[in-house]
Design a protein around this motif. Structure first.
Motif: not given
Length: 450
Positions: A226-230
């Motif tokens: 989620f933090l990497l928006a992968e």
């Protein structure tokens, strides 16, 4: 003890990342960072808008107009000559076309206007918009540092959870070996059915821990994704262990934080903007001067007559407000209140930073001391389990003592993994509190607060 924690065989399509790779991806793809970049773009547009008021404004206007009104045309019949004809051959009805009938008007006009004097309004607006650049830069630093902190913490969480899975799986394998040995001893007549049942219960009780820790890994990986928006699944590889580094003194850490925290840079830019807004509001009831000029080509056509030519005009306008109902006074009061509020927020933030630095230093010191205290515990617990198992084989140790040694080893390994994770996170949090967590950022965006 440091352990290399990495997925042995990642599933197809899973992106395995180091910490540096994860931070590089977050710097480009994190939603908060992208929003801050877009706000910076908005500020650039706002600056261009405000600067435009100080520059000449030019416009081209083209008009094509047709009107018809014959209500006055009969008033001019027979105006020239008794027979209705004039010396030039223009009849009275033709003369009446000028005041009635159909008219075609074509106009091409170029206008230029320029602000001459606004009592400082335009200059203050431009300076305020330019200060918006500093504000957006510090906001971008704020989001980037927060993302670095969150991504780093999530990375260590995945490694710590994976270490707990390894410990739980080793415990299950250990209990399975004990069950197998106890079953063989029962067949040899050296163990009872009670011993087999106890070993079976211990083996079954070890399995839920594997399930829980595996779910913990999935949750930690989902948070990192989620933090990497992968768009796809991610996993990590790296070393959980860390070498304890000396901590800075409180005074040095506080000075570093007060010089580098982007929140202070934001408030400093806000104060500058509010100061310019006070000037803009105060000039609301002051005189201003504007200049304008225009050049045009015009064509006027009637049914039987037409004419064309050009025209120009130039003017200087002076506006002197006489009374605005104290509107300007109210706006100045609002702007001064905004400036005072920003000053109070700065004092509050500085007090809060001093507390944050103290808490972060204490947390880092606590994590370092716990990690140092547990440095040899796992090896001692492994040695204790080895001795208890050998003693049990020789008949000088009980099964309960072996189980106690196993429990101590699991607890020691779990405590070491948690201590390593806590120390890593505590050091990252300390860097964030002092405003120096600029990993993965362009050098221009990582400048300290001036």
């Amino acid at each position: 003890q440091a352990a290399q924690v990495a997925p042995a065989a990642p599933a197809p399509g899973v992106k395995v990342l180091t910490l540096e790779q994860a931070l590089a991806i977050a710097a480009k793809q994190n939603r908060d960072v992208q929003s801050a970049i877009e706000y910076k773009n908005w500020v650039e547009g706002k600056y261009l808008e405000e600067r435009s008021y100080a520059l000449p404004q030019g416009a081209f206007t083209g008009t094509l107009l047709r009107t018809f009104d014959n209500s006055q045309s009969r008033l001019f019949e027979g105006l020239i000559g008794g027979d209705g004809s004039g010396g030039s051959g223009t009849s009275g009805s033709s003369f009446g076309e000028i005041f009635g009938g159909r008219q075609d008007i074509r106009t091409a006009e170029f206008k230029v206007s320029q602000v001459v004097f606004t009592w400082g309004q335009v200059g203050a607006a431009i300076r305020a918009a330019k200060l918006g650049f500093a504000y957006s830069d510090q906001q971008l630093r704020l989001f980037r540092q927060a993302v670095v902190k969150d991504v780093t913490s999530a990375f260590w969480n995945v490694l710590a959870a994976r270490e707990l899975v390894r410990i739980a799986e080793e415990d299950v394998a250990q209990e399975a070996r004990h069950l197998d040995e106890t079953t063989k001893r029962q067949q040899a007549g050296t163990a009872t059915d009670y011993d087999v049942l106890a070993a079976q219960v211990a083996a079954d009780n070890a399995k839920p821990s594997v399930i829980k820790t595996q779910n913990l890994v999935r949750s930690a990986r989902a948070q990192l994704r989620f933090l990497l928006a992968e768009p796809g699944d991610v996993d990590v590889e790296g070393t959980l262990g860390a070498t304890v580094q000396p901590l800075p003194a409180y005074e040095a850490a506080l000075a570093l934080a007060l010089n580098n925290r982007p929140e202070l840079g934001e408030i400093d830019a806000q104060q500058g903007i509010y100061n310019e807004l006070i000037k803009i509001a105060a000039s609301g009831n002051k005189p201003r001067v504007d200049a304008a000029a225009a050049w045009a080509m015009k064509s006027l056509a009637f049914t039987t007559l037409s004419s064309s030519g050009h025209s120009w005009n130039a003017a200087i306008f002076a506006t002197v407000p006489l009374f605005d109902g104290w509107r300007t006074k109210g706006r100045v009061a609002q702007a001064k209140s905004d400036y005072a509020t920003a000053s109070l927020n700065e004092l509050k933030l500085r007090d809060g930073i001093s507390v944050q630095v103290r808490v972060a230093l204490d947390a880092a010191q606590e994590a370092a001391e716990i990690l140092a205290a547990l440095s040899g515990t796992a090896k001692q617990a492994e040695r204790l389990l080895f001795l208890s198992e050998k003693g049990f084989e020789l008949g000088v140790k009980t099964r309960l003592e072996v189980q106690d040694a196993e429990q101590n080893l699991r607890l020691a390994r779990a405590n070491v993994a948690a201590a390593q994770r806590d120390y890593q996170v505590a050091r990252v949090n300390l860097d964030w509190v002092t405003g120096t967590l600029d990993g993965g950022m362009p050098p221009s965006a990582a400048a300290p607060v001036k």
